[in-house]
Design a protein around this motif. Structure first.
Motif, PDB file in Angstrom:
ATOM      1  N   ARG A 126      95.580  87.004  45.110  1.00 53.04           N
ATOM      2  CA  ARG A 126      95.442  87.429  46.510  1.00 53.04           C
ATOM      3  C   ARG A 126      95.392  88.946  46.612  1.00 53.04           C
ATOM      4  O   ARG A 126      94.631  89.513  47.400  1.00 53.04           O
ATOM      5  N   GLU A 127      96.214  89.633  45.817  1.00 57.17           N
ATOM      6  CA  GLU A 127      96.210  91.098  45.852  1.00 57.17           C
ATOM      7  C   GLU A 127      94.886  91.668  45.351  1.00 57.17           C
ATOM      8  O   GLU A 127      94.442  92.723  45.823  1.00 57.17           O
ATOM      9  N   GLU A 128      94.237  90.978  44.406  1.00 59.39           N
ATOM     10  CA  GLU A 128      92.969  91.450  43.854  1.00 59.39           C
ATOM     11  C   GLU A 128      91.764  90.928  44.630  1.00 59.39           C
ATOM     12  O   GLU A 128      90.627  91.267  44.310  1.00 59.39           O
ATOM     13  N   GLY A 129      92.012  90.099  45.646  1.00 54.61           N
ATOM     14  CA  GLY A 129      90.897  89.550  46.425  1.00 54.61           C
ATOM     15  C   GLY A 129      90.089  88.525  45.679  1.00 54.61           C
ATOM     16  O   GLY A 129      88.895  88.346  45.943  1.00 54.61           O
ATOM     17  N   MET A 130      90.720  87.816  44.747  1.00 58.33           N
ATOM     18  CA  MET A 130      90.028  86.797  43.957  1.00 58.33           C
ATOM     19  C   MET A 130      90.237  85.438  44.600  1.00 58.33           C
ATOM     20  O   MET A 130      91.370  85.071  44.932  1.00 58.33           O
ATOM     21  N   ASN A 131      89.158  84.690  44.747  1.00 58.03           N
ATOM     22  CA  ASN A 131      89.216  83.377  45.375  1.00 58.03           C
ATOM     23  C   ASN A 131      88.668  82.331  44.429  1.00 58.03           C
ATOM     24  O   ASN A 131      87.655  82.548  43.748  1.00 58.03           O
ATOM     25  N   GLY A 132      89.329  81.190  44.397  1.00 55.17           N
ATOM     26  CA  GLY A 132      88.837  80.087  43.606  1.00 55.17           C
ATOM     27  C   GLY A 132      87.553  79.530  44.197  1.00 55.17           C
ATOM     28  O   GLY A 132      87.389  79.463  45.410  1.00 55.17           O
ATOM     29  N   LEU A 133      86.614  79.150  43.322  1.00 56.79           N
ATOM     30  CA  LEU A 133      85.355  78.596  43.774  1.00 56.79           C
ATOM     31  C   LEU A 133      85.597  77.227  44.382  1.00 56.79           C
ATOM     32  O   LEU A 133      86.176  76.343  43.759  1.00 56.79           O
ATOM     33  N   THR A 134      85.147  77.034  45.619  1.00 55.49           N
ATOM     34  CA  THR A 134      85.319  75.772  46.330  1.00 55.49           C
ATOM     35  C   THR A 134      84.022  74.986  46.275  1.00 55.49           C
ATOM     36  O   THR A 134      82.963  75.481  46.676  1.00 55.49           O
ATOM     37  N   ARG A 135      84.102  73.788  45.776  1.00 54.69           N
ATOM     38  CA  ARG A 135      82.926  72.926  45.707  1.00 54.69           C
ATOM     39  C   ARG A 135      82.931  71.983  46.899  1.00 54.69           C
ATOM     40  O   ARG A 135      83.935  71.359  47.204  1.00 54.69           O
ATOM     41  N   GLY A 136      81.799  71.872  47.551  1.00 54.99           N
ATOM     42  CA  GLY A 136      81.690  71.004  48.715  1.00 54.99           C
ATOM     43  C   GLY A 136      81.749  69.531  48.351  1.00 54.99           C
ATOM     44  O   GLY A 136      81.540  69.138  47.197  1.00 54.99           O
ATOM     45  N   ARG A 137      82.027  68.704  49.337  1.00 52.92           N
ATOM     46  CA  ARG A 137      82.057  67.270  49.118  1.00 52.92           C
ATOM     47  C   ARG A 137      80.669  66.752  48.797  1.00 52.92           C
ATOM     48  O   ARG A 137      79.668  67.190  49.345  1.00 52.92           O
ATOM     49  N   LYS A 138      80.603  65.800  47.915  1.00 50.69           N
ATOM     50  CA  LYS A 138      79.340  65.192  47.566  1.00 50.69           C
ATOM     51  C   LYS A 138      78.836  64.349  48.723  1.00 50.69           C
ATOM     52  O   LYS A 138      79.571  63.560  49.298  1.00 50.69           O
ATOM     53  N   THR A 139      77.569  64.553  49.053  1.00 49.06           N
ATOM     54  CA  THR A 139      76.985  63.834  50.170  1.00 49.06           C
ATOM     55  C   THR A 139      76.503  62.462  49.715  1.00 49.06           C
ATOM     56  O   THR A 139      75.783  62.347  48.718  1.00 49.06           O
ATOM     57  N   ARG A 140      76.897  61.423  50.459  1.00 51.69           N
ATOM     58  CA  ARG A 140      76.462  60.063  50.151  1.00 51.69           C
ATOM     59  C   ARG A 140      75.263  59.721  51.013  1.00 51.69           C
ATOM     60  O   ARG A 140      75.283  59.880  52.228  1.00 51.69           O
ATOM     61  N   THR A 141      74.209  59.251  50.366  1.00 49.89           N
ATOM     62  CA  THR A 141      73.022  58.843  51.107  1.00 49.89           C
ATOM     63  C   THR A 141      72.855  57.330  51.132  1.00 49.89           C
ATOM     64  O   THR A 141      72.065  56.820  51.911  1.00 49.89           O
ATOM     65  N   THR A 142      73.583  56.609  50.292  1.00 55.58           N
ATOM     66  CA  THR A 142      73.497  55.148  50.262  1.00 55.58           C
ATOM     67  C   THR A 142      74.877  54.565  50.520  1.00 55.58           C
ATOM     68  O   THR A 142      75.783  54.740  49.713  1.00 55.58           O
ATOM     69  N   ILE A 143      75.022  53.879  51.639  1.00 55.83           N
ATOM     70  CA  ILE A 143      76.283  53.249  52.017  1.00 55.83           C
ATOM     71  C   ILE A 143      76.029  51.758  52.181  1.00 55.83           C
ATOM     72  O   ILE A 143      75.209  51.357  53.009  1.00 55.83           O
ATOM     73  N   PRO A 144      76.677  50.886  51.402  1.00 55.05           N
ATOM     74  CA  PRO A 144      76.418  49.448  51.503  1.00 55.05           C
ATOM     75  C   PRO A 144      76.725  48.929  52.905  1.00 55.05           C
ATOM     76  O   PRO A 144      77.596  49.442  53.605  1.00 55.05           O
ATOM     77  N   GLY A 145      75.992  47.905  53.322  1.00 55.98           N
ATOM     78  CA  GLY A 145      76.227  47.295  54.611  1.00 55.98           C
ATOM     79  C   GLY A 145      77.590  46.631  54.680  1.00 55.98           C
ATOM     80  O   GLY A 145      78.113  46.126  53.685  1.00 55.98           O
ATOM     81  N   LYS A 146      78.163  46.617  55.885  1.00 46.24           N
ATOM     82  CA  LYS A 146      79.498  46.056  56.043  1.00 46.24           C
ATOM     83  C   LYS A 146      79.522  44.541  55.853  1.00 46.24           C
ATOM     84  O   LYS A 146      80.531  43.977  55.431  1.00 46.24           O
ATOM     85  N   ASP A 147      78.397  43.872  56.182  1.00 40.17           N
ATOM     86  CA  ASP A 147      78.394  42.415  56.046  1.00 40.17           C
ATOM     87  C   ASP A 147      78.234  41.966  54.598  1.00 40.17           C
ATOM     88  O   ASP A 147      78.453  40.805  54.275  1.00 40.17           O
ATOM     89  N   GLY A 148      77.828  42.894  53.712  1.00 39.72           N
ATOM     90  CA  GLY A 148      77.718  42.556  52.300  1.00 39.72           C
ATOM     91  C   GLY A 148      76.468  41.779  51.944  1.00 39.72           C
ATOM     92  O   GLY A 148      76.246  41.461  50.772  1.00 39.72           O
ATOM     93  N   ARG A 149      75.621  41.459  52.896  1.00 38.80           N
ATOM     94  CA  ARG A 149      74.421  40.678  52.620  1.00 38.80           C
ATOM     95  C   ARG A 149      73.281  41.599  52.205  1.00 38.80           C
ATOM     96  O   ARG A 149      73.084  42.645  52.784  1.00 38.80           O
ATOM     97  N   ARG A 150      72.531  41.161  51.217  1.00 38.86           N
ATOM     98  CA  ARG A 150      71.418  41.943  50.735  1.00 38.86           C
ATOM     99  C   ARG A 150      70.156  41.098  50.741  1.00 38.86           C
ATOM    100  O   ARG A 150      70.194  39.899  50.436  1.00 38.86           O
ATOM    101  N   ALA A 151      69.046  41.736  51.094  1.00 38.10           N
ATOM    102  CA  ALA A 151      67.773  41.026  51.075  1.00 38.10           C
ATOM    103  C   ALA A 151      67.361  40.742  49.640  1.00 38.10           C
ATOM    104  O   ALA A 151      67.763  41.440  48.704  1.00 38.10           O
ATOM    105  N   GLY A 152      66.561  39.727  49.458  1.00 36.39           N
ATOM    106  CA  GLY A 152      66.123  39.364  48.124  1.00 36.39           C
ATOM    107  C   GLY A 152      65.194  40.399  47.522  1.00 36.39           C
ATOM    108  O   GLY A 152      64.504  41.134  48.234  1.00 36.39           O
ATOM    109  N   ASP A 153      65.183  40.485  46.217  1.00 39.74           N
ATOM    110  CA  ASP A 153      64.351  41.438  45.498  1.00 39.74           C
ATOM    111  C   ASP A 153      62.993  40.799  45.253  1.00 39.74           C
ATOM    112  O   ASP A 153      62.811  40.009  44.326  1.00 39.74           O
ATOM    113  N   LEU A 154      62.008  41.143  46.082  1.00 39.34           N
ATOM    114  CA  LEU A 154      60.676  40.566  45.958  1.00 39.34           C
ATOM    115  C   LEU A 154      59.939  41.049  44.713  1.00 39.34           C
ATOM    116  O   LEU A 154      59.001  40.404  44.265  1.00 39.34           O
TER     117      LEU A 154
END
Length: 235
Positions: free
Chosen positions: A102-130
């Motif tokens: 803190r006295e030297e003005g040094m800060n730890g590198l903060t990494r942001g949260r990983k962004t999720r782009t795929t969230i499974p449906g709540k009902d758990g049902r999935r369409a068939g793989d054509l």
């Protein structure tokens, strides 16, 4: 600080006694013998240890993605404490390291949260793989695969949706957005249909539109069959 001030005044030719007398007139109670004691007394062990740790902290070179030095970015308190202990300072305390950073003005590198782009449906049902995991096509506009991801930008990140024709591996539609809603992915699909229509290669009935098992949008299903003109999804 007072000792340094007296040193500066002595360099200008003033005597220690006269300097201390002026300081006392200004409310700073200091005697000449006190100054001489400060000059001859050895520094405290804590001061010496702090100086050694500070030199070690400054010696750690951190660079950015372009290789430029970034002295203001360094390990966090816990990692830095472990690094110091491995580097010959076994008595380094995390509280001491925190204070010195803190006295030297040094800060730890903060990494942001990983962004999720795929969230499974709540009902758990999935369409068939054509496609049955067969990602090939014998002709254009037979199989399209779609998905979206996020791309870091200066102000944060944006979502990017893509439609790829498996026959040519060409990107036939795309869209960007700051939110992952239904209209975002629908615009991407409509763009692909529009581009194929206006280049003389319209997509006809029977086009399989395949995407992942997420639930953010209309086309984020496992597999879908698309009737092109009305853009109706039939599971």
């Amino acid at each position: 600080m007072i000792c340094r001030f007296i040193d500066d005044m002595r360099a200008l030719g003033y005597a220690v006694e006269s300097i201390c007398a002026v300081l006392r007139e200004q409310g700073v109670q200091v005697a000449a013998r006190t100054y001489r004691a400060w000059k001859t007394r050895l520094p405290a062990l804590r001061t010496i240890e702090d100086a050694r740790l500070t030199d070690a902290l400054r010696s750690l070179k951190v660079t950015d993605v372009l290789g430029r030095p970034r002295p203001e970015i360094i390990y966090g308190r816990r990692k830095m404490t472990q690094w110091l202990r491995r580097s010959g300072f076994p008595e380094a305390s995390k509280h001491t390291v925190d204070r010195l950073m803190r006295e030297e003005g040094m800060n730890g590198l903060t990494r942001g949260r990983k962004t999720r782009t795929t969230i499974p449906g709540k009902d758990g049902r999935r369409a068939g793989d054509l496609l049955n995991r067969d990602f090939t096509a014998l002709a254009p506009n037979r199989v399209w695969v779609t998905d979206f991801t996020y791309v870091p930008v200066y102000a944060g990140f944006v979502y990017v949706a893509l439609v790829i024709d498996l026959y040519s591996r060409a990107i036939v539609g795309w869209e960007t957005s700051t939110v992952k809603d239904t209209s975002f992915v629908e615009h991407c699909l409509r763009m692909a249909l529009w581009r194929r229509q206006h280049t003389g290669r319209p997509a006809g009935k029977g086009l399989i539109h395949h995407s992942d098992a997420g639930s953010q949008a209309v086309f984020n299903r496992s597999s879908q069959r698309l009737f092109v003109r009305s853009i109706v999804v039939v599971l």
